[in-house]
Scaffold this active site. Sequence first.
Site, PDB file in Angstrom:
ATOM      1  N   ASP A  50      15.308 -47.717 -42.419  1.00 22.79           N
ATOM      2  CA  ASP A  50      15.214 -46.985 -43.920  1.00 22.79           C
ATOM      3  C   ASP A  50      15.557 -45.296 -43.706  1.00 22.79           C
ATOM      4  O   ASP A  50      14.455 -45.085 -43.222  1.00 22.79           O
ATOM      5  CB  ASP A  50      14.532 -47.335 -44.652  1.00 22.79           C
ATOM      6  CG  ASP A  50      15.504 -46.811 -46.084  1.00 22.79           C
ATOM      7  OD1 ASP A  50      17.179 -48.066 -46.664  1.00 22.79           O
ATOM      8  OD2 ASP A  50      15.493 -46.497 -47.102  1.00 22.79           O
ATOM      9  N   ASN A  72      23.331 -37.307 -49.273  1.00 25.31           N
ATOM     10  CA  ASN A  72      24.671 -37.761 -49.878  1.00 25.31           C
ATOM     11  C   ASN A  72      25.263 -36.553 -51.130  1.00 25.31           C
ATOM     12  O   ASN A  72      26.143 -36.208 -51.447  1.00 25.31           O
ATOM     13  CB  ASN A  72      24.959 -38.888 -50.605  1.00 25.31           C
ATOM     14  CG  ASN A  72      25.142 -39.858 -49.734  1.00 25.31           C
ATOM     15  OD1 ASN A  72      25.741 -39.746 -48.620  1.00 25.31           O
ATOM     16  ND2 ASN A  72      24.987 -40.939 -49.713  1.00 25.31           N
ATOM     17  N   HIS A  99      29.049 -37.571 -49.596  1.00 23.48           N
ATOM     18  CA  HIS A  99      29.556 -38.378 -49.066  1.00 23.48           C
ATOM     19  C   HIS A  99      29.300 -38.609 -47.697  1.00 23.48           C
ATOM     20  O   HIS A  99      29.055 -39.630 -46.236  1.00 23.48           O
ATOM     21  CB  HIS A  99      29.865 -39.719 -49.846  1.00 23.48           C
ATOM     22  CG  HIS A  99      29.365 -39.511 -50.986  1.00 23.48           C
ATOM     23  ND1 HIS A  99      28.388 -41.169 -50.860  1.00 23.48           N
ATOM     24  CD2 HIS A  99      28.763 -39.386 -52.228  1.00 23.48           C
ATOM     25  CE1 HIS A  99      27.805 -41.047 -52.387  1.00 23.48           C
ATOM     26  NE2 HIS A  99      28.358 -39.998 -53.112  1.00 23.48           N
ATOM     27  N   ASP A 142      27.997 -39.885 -44.285  1.00 24.34           N
ATOM     28  CA  ASP A 142      28.536 -41.022 -43.380  1.00 24.34           C
ATOM     29  C   ASP A 142      27.735 -40.829 -41.626  1.00 24.34           C
ATOM     30  O   ASP A 142      28.367 -41.442 -41.107  1.00 24.34           O
ATOM     31  CB  ASP A 142      29.825 -41.105 -43.968  1.00 24.34           C
ATOM     32  CG  ASP A 142      30.044 -42.245 -45.065  1.00 24.34           C
ATOM     33  OD1 ASP A 142      29.396 -42.672 -45.664  1.00 24.34           O
ATOM     34  OD2 ASP A 142      31.751 -41.857 -45.161  1.00 24.34           O
ATOM     35  N   GLU A 169      21.631 -47.435 -46.343  1.00 25.77           N
ATOM     36  CA  GLU A 169      21.435 -46.734 -45.261  1.00 25.77           C
ATOM     37  C   GLU A 169      20.149 -47.752 -44.518  1.00 25.77           C
ATOM     38  O   GLU A 169      18.859 -47.024 -43.602  1.00 25.77           O
ATOM     39  CB  GLU A 169      20.294 -45.989 -45.543  1.00 25.77           C
ATOM     40  CG  GLU A 169      19.530 -45.530 -46.598  1.00 25.77           C
ATOM     41  CD  GLU A 169      19.609 -45.895 -47.996  1.00 25.77           C
ATOM     42  OE1 GLU A 169      18.712 -45.858 -48.862  1.00 25.77           O
ATOM     43  OE2 GLU A 169      20.616 -45.882 -48.334  1.00 25.77           O
TER      44      GLU A 169
END
Length: 145
Positions: free
Chosen positions: A26, A34, A39, A43, A69
């Site tokens: 994680d 973000n 975002h 990404d 994630e």
Amino acid sequence: TGAYNRRYFEEKVKDMSVNAGIAVIDLDDFKLYNDTYGHDVGDLVLKELVILVEETIRKIDTLFRIGGEEFVIFAKEIDENNLEKLANKIRLKVKNFEPTMCHKFTISLGATMFRLDDTKDSIFKRADEALYESKNNGRNKVTVV
């Protein structure tokens, strides 16, 4: 991201046997990326993470994105000691990586070996609990149970 999805993980985990394990990954504080960079950059961070992990795992291992994630590595033909070494190798590679669009990021990992009475849910739950132990102990850590 280029990683396999959760549905494929649920199919492949049925192939687990003795001498196999999983590591749940994680991104630490991913919401910050973000919120701070947008975002699109978030990404990109996920895609860079996939590349880093795939460069680090062995050819017989498989990487899956199971949501947001969170990722899972399915490691075949491994023992607990080498599973921990692999998880730490990934953690250090990510920690030392210089991202293209934002500041450095870290990951936390939880890992466990397959047990004869395991189901796909029980092994994932155990690894996920180990992941949260890593996060609760300061992040950027590996916990093996």
